[in-house]
Scaffold this motif. Structure first.
Motif, PDB file in Angstrom:
ATOM      1  N   MET A   1       0.840  -1.201   0.000  1.00 15.45           N
ATOM      2  CA  MET A   1       0.000   0.000   0.000  1.00 15.45           C
ATOM      3  C   MET A   1       0.874   1.250   0.000  1.00 15.45           C
ATOM      4  N   ASP A   2       1.906   1.262   0.836  1.00 11.06           N
ATOM      5  CA  ASP A   2       2.791   2.412   0.935  1.00 11.06           C
ATOM      6  C   ASP A   2       3.463   2.684  -0.415  1.00 11.06           C
ATOM      7  N   ARG A   3       3.919   1.623  -1.035  1.00 14.72           N
ATOM      8  CA  ARG A   3       4.601   1.756  -2.331  1.00 14.72           C
ATOM      9  C   ARG A   3       3.654   2.329  -3.387  1.00 14.72           C
ATOM     10  N   ASN A   4       2.401   1.834  -3.414  1.00 16.18           N
ATOM     11  CA  ASN A   4       1.491   2.257  -4.474  1.00 16.18           C
ATOM     12  C   ASN A   4       0.897   3.635  -4.233  1.00 16.18           C
ATOM     13  N   VAL A   5       0.746   4.028  -2.955  1.00 14.87           N
ATOM     14  CA  VAL A   5       0.385   5.420  -2.692  1.00 14.87           C
ATOM     15  C   VAL A   5       1.496   6.332  -3.201  1.00 14.87           C
ATOM     16  N   GLY A   6       2.746   5.919  -2.988  1.00 14.17           N
ATOM     17  CA  GLY A   6       3.878   6.682  -3.510  1.00 14.17           C
ATOM     18  C   GLY A   6       3.835   6.819  -5.017  1.00 14.17           C
ATOM     19  N   ARG A   7       3.455   5.756  -5.700  1.00 14.89           N
ATOM     20  CA  ARG A   7       3.365   5.805  -7.171  1.00 14.89           C
ATOM     21  C   ARG A   7       2.313   6.810  -7.622  1.00 14.89           C
ATOM     22  N   VAL A   8       1.163   6.856  -6.885  1.00 17.31           N
ATOM     23  CA  VAL A   8       0.109   7.819  -7.228  1.00 17.31           C
ATOM     24  C   VAL A   8       0.624   9.248  -7.059  1.00 17.31           C
ATOM     25  N   LEU A   9       1.305   9.501  -5.932  1.00 19.22           N
ATOM     26  CA  LEU A   9       1.822  10.853  -5.688  1.00 19.22           C
ATOM     27  C   LEU A   9       2.869  11.240  -6.723  1.00 19.22           C
ATOM     28  N   GLU A  10       3.722  10.296  -7.119  1.00 17.13           N
ATOM     29  CA  GLU A  10       4.726  10.576  -8.157  1.00 17.13           C
ATOM     30  C   GLU A  10       4.058  10.898  -9.479  1.00 17.13           C
ATOM     31  N   GLU A  11       2.957  10.217  -9.780  1.00 14.80           N
ATOM     32  CA  GLU A  11       2.257  10.485 -11.036  1.00 14.80           C
ATOM     33  C   GLU A  11       1.612  11.869 -11.022  1.00 14.80           C
ATOM     34  N   LEU A  12       1.101  12.287  -9.842  1.00 11.03           N
ATOM     35  CA  LEU A  12       0.565  13.644  -9.745  1.00 11.03           C
ATOM     36  C   LEU A  12       1.659  14.675 -10.014  1.00 11.03           C
ATOM     37  N   ASP A  13       2.870  14.414  -9.482  1.00  5.77           N
ATOM     38  CA  ASP A  13       4.013  15.300  -9.761  1.00  5.77           C
ATOM     39  C   ASP A  13       4.303  15.338 -11.248  1.00  5.77           C
TER      40      ASP A  13
ATOM     41  N   VAL B   1      -5.173  15.188  -1.229  1.00  9.03           N
ATOM     42  CA  VAL B   1      -5.137  13.724  -1.122  1.00  9.03           C
ATOM     43  C   VAL B   1      -5.742  13.312   0.218  1.00  9.03           C
ATOM     44  N   ILE B   2      -6.743  12.459   0.153  1.00  7.62           N
ATOM     45  CA  ILE B   2      -7.375  11.924   1.361  1.00  7.62           C
ATOM     46  C   ILE B   2      -7.094  10.427   1.407  1.00  7.62           C
ATOM     47  N   PHE B   3      -6.447   9.993   2.474  1.00  2.00           N
ATOM     48  CA  PHE B   3      -6.142   8.565   2.656  1.00  2.00           C
ATOM     49  C   PHE B   3      -6.975   8.042   3.820  1.00  2.00           C
ATOM     50  N   THR B   4      -7.784   7.044   3.548  1.00  2.00           N
ATOM     51  CA  THR B   4      -8.581   6.424   4.603  1.00  2.00           C
ATOM     52  C   THR B   4      -8.643   4.933   4.325  1.00  2.00           C
ATOM     53  N   GLY B   5      -9.433   4.238   5.096  1.00  2.00           N
ATOM     54  CA  GLY B   5      -9.503   2.793   4.910  1.00  2.00           C
ATOM     55  C   GLY B   5     -10.768   2.234   5.509  1.00  2.00           C
ATOM     56  N   ASP B   6     -10.836   0.922   5.490  1.00  2.00           N
ATOM     57  CA  ASP B   6     -11.957   0.217   6.099  1.00  2.00           C
ATOM     58  C   ASP B   6     -11.777   0.232   7.617  1.00  2.00           C
ATOM     59  N   ASN B   7     -12.777  -0.284   8.342  1.00  2.00           N
ATOM     60  CA  ASN B   7     -12.642  -0.366   9.791  1.00  2.00           C
ATOM     61  C   ASN B   7     -11.451  -1.216  10.189  1.00  2.00           C
ATOM     62  N   GLY B   8     -10.958  -0.963  11.386  1.00  2.27           N
ATOM     63  CA  GLY B   8      -9.774  -1.640  11.883  1.00  2.27           C
ATOM     64  C   GLY B   8      -9.878  -3.148  11.786  1.00  2.27           C
TER      65      GLY B   8
ATOM     66  N   ARG C   1     -12.139   2.110  15.016  1.00  2.00           N
ATOM     67  CA  ARG C   1     -11.393   3.222  14.427  1.00  2.00           C
ATOM     68  C   ARG C   1     -11.106   3.016  12.937  1.00  2.00           C
ATOM     69  N   VAL C   2     -10.998   4.150  12.235  1.00  2.00           N
ATOM     70  CA  VAL C   2     -10.708   4.170  10.800  1.00  2.00           C
ATOM     71  C   VAL C   2      -9.537   5.121  10.559  1.00  2.00           C
ATOM     72  N   PRO C   3      -8.549   4.724   9.764  1.00  2.00           N
ATOM     73  CA  PRO C   3      -7.426   5.641   9.494  1.00  2.00           C
ATOM     74  C   PRO C   3      -7.870   6.827   8.643  1.00  2.00           C
ATOM     75  N   LEU C   4      -7.277   7.984   8.892  1.00  2.00           N
ATOM     76  CA  LEU C   4      -7.601   9.165   8.091  1.00  2.00           C
ATOM     77  C   LEU C   4      -6.414  10.126   8.064  1.00  2.00           C
ATOM     78  N   VAL C   5      -5.923  10.390   6.853  1.00  2.00           N
ATOM     79  CA  VAL C   5      -4.882  11.397   6.627  1.00  2.00           C
ATOM     80  C   VAL C   5      -5.365  12.283   5.487  1.00  2.00           C
ATOM     81  N   VAL C   6      -5.363  13.593   5.715  1.00  2.00           N
ATOM     82  CA  VAL C   6      -5.751  14.544   4.668  1.00  2.00           C
ATOM     83  C   VAL C   6      -4.563  15.461   4.393  1.00  2.00           C
ATOM     84  N   PHE C   7      -4.124  15.491   3.120  1.00  2.00           N
ATOM     85  CA  PHE C   7      -2.999  16.351   2.735  1.00  2.00           C
ATOM     86  C   PHE C   7      -3.485  17.390   1.737  1.00  2.00           C
ATOM     87  N   ASP C   8      -3.403  18.659   2.155  1.00  2.00           N
ATOM     88  CA  ASP C   8      -3.751  19.767   1.278  1.00  2.00           C
ATOM     89  C   ASP C   8      -2.467  20.560   1.035  1.00  2.00           C
ATOM     90  N   PRO C   9      -1.932  20.540  -0.190  1.00  2.00           N
ATOM     91  CA  PRO C   9      -0.642  21.200  -0.456  1.00  2.00           C
ATOM     92  C   PRO C   9      -0.691  22.706  -0.253  1.00  2.00           C
TER      93      PRO C   9
END
Length: 399
Positions: A8-20, A30-37, A57-65
């Protein structure tokens, strides 16, 4: 599991690199979340679906550049309900007034949010034979959950400040009696506010042996959208078990039943050893001889009548000679006659399942067995659903 996280970490990185690469990174939130724990052995569990923090609990990371100052951790309660209003707000679109969530944009920007939530209602009501349903309430200090599909029900109360790992259930503590009362009230009030269409449907309780366990899913499917169908997770077996457990079964799902469809007999008929295990020796007694069966069935019927539900009694289905444990084919007729007599005395409708499958046993029943093939369970389930519909109609007419 760790390999999955790495992927997952690797492929999120690929998405961010493609945005660049596309020149979109500075204009993309970019909003990163997931299913329940997901349990990894904690509490002896796998899967999820419970009230504990690991599952809730559910993971949640929001990145606004566009936000300066680096990352920050917001401790306000964010819910999955907030994601849609957040995305709409970022796109400059007003949220629909029916949405229960709240935009997280102010939290992302580090702005004052004023009166933010400090508690929320939560529920898991998916129907699954091995996963109990529950409703609960979570505050900053306490977590409460009430489970529906366990015999006798089950309540949990945790003090998250004193016991953040939720190792102690305080539902029976005198010290927390008022907290328990308040959390129950909050849960009930919230459930009423967020009532779903299914909650307004009539409720049906199925009580029966393994034959009914086979056709339960087909009854549920046939009545989808018409009624909520519940049965105990366990095999209700015969009247000897039923006489001791009927109170617990009636208390399932808050104990509010419009129709109860029940059947006892197939286990009463079987021959048993002294320890209660099945026997193939005709010299061994039945689990309940006819006199005991009649007495116990009458007592069960009286308990069911007190519930106020519309009652439907199903006959025991026939079976061939040679089944194991020993059941004499003639006993099915004999015990059914006893049951039919009791039901007629009490004005209770009879669902003659024996007639439904009679003449088709070679097609529908497993070979030299009391149980049915999938096709037989489907035929029985459709017949039971029809009887339940008729019972619901009688109840609506007030007959």
């Amino acid at each position: 599991y760790l390999r999955l996280l790495t992927g997952m970490d690797r492929n999120v990185g690929r998405v961010l690199e493609e945005l660049d690469r596309l020149g979109l990174a500075e204009n993309t939130v970019v909003i990163f979340t997931g299913d329940n724990g997901y349990y990894m052995g904690e509490r002896g569990f796998a899967g999820k679906w419970s009230h504990y923090e690991e599952s809730l609990r559910v993971p949640l990371v929001v990145f606004d550049p566009r936000v300066d100052g680096g990352g920050r951790v917001a401790h306000e309660m964010a819910l999955n309900l907030d994601l849609a209003p957040t995305v709409l707000a970022l796109a400059g679109i007003a949220s629909d007034a029916r949405m229960q969530g709240r935009s997280l944009v102010s939290l992302v920007r580090g702005e004052s949010v004023g009166d933010w939530r400090t508690e929320f209602f939560c529920e898991h009501l998916m129907r699954h034979g091995g996963i109990p349903r529950w409703q609960g309430y979570r505050t900053e200090r306490h977590m409460y959950a009430a489970y529906f599909d366990q015999a006798g029900g089950g309540e949990f109360l945790h003090d998250l400040r004193e016991d953040p790992d939720e190792l102690t259930n305080l539902a029976g503590s005198r010290e927390y009696r008022e907290v328990l009362r308040d959390m129950r009230a909050e849960t009930s009030a919230a459930a009423a506010r967020y009532v779903r269409r299914g909650d307004r449907l009539p409720r049906v309780l199925l009580l029966g042996d393994s034959i009914s366990m086979g056709y339960h899913q087909y009854v549920e499917a046939a009545l989808l959208g018409e009624a909520i169908v519940v049965r105990p997770a366990e095999n209700c077996e015969g009247t000897t078990k039923g006489i001791t457990k009927v109170g617990e079964w009636l208390a399932l799902d808050d104990g509010r039943w419009d129709v109860i469809h029940f059947n006892f007999g197939l286990h009463d008929i079987k021959h048993v050893h002294a320890d209660g295990s099945g026997s193939n020796d005709p010299r061994d007694p039945r689990q309940a001889d006819p006199e005991v069966y009649e007495r116990q069935l009458r007592a069960i019927v009286e308990r069911l009548r007190v519930s106020g539900a519309e009652l439907v009694s199903a006959t025991t289905t026939p079976y061939p000679a040679g089944v194991s444990p020993l059941r004499v084919p003639e006993d099915a007729r004999r015990y059914n006659e006893i049951a039919v007599g009791i039901m007629r005395e009490n004005g209770i409708a009879i669902d003659d399942l024996g007639a439904v499958v009679g003449g088709r046993l070679d097609e529908l029943q497993q070979r030299v067995n009391v149980h049915f093939k999938e096709s037989g369970s489907r035929v029985l389930g459709e017949a039971v659903a029809g009887s339940v519909r008729e019972a619901l109609q009688r109840r609506r007419r007030g007959e």
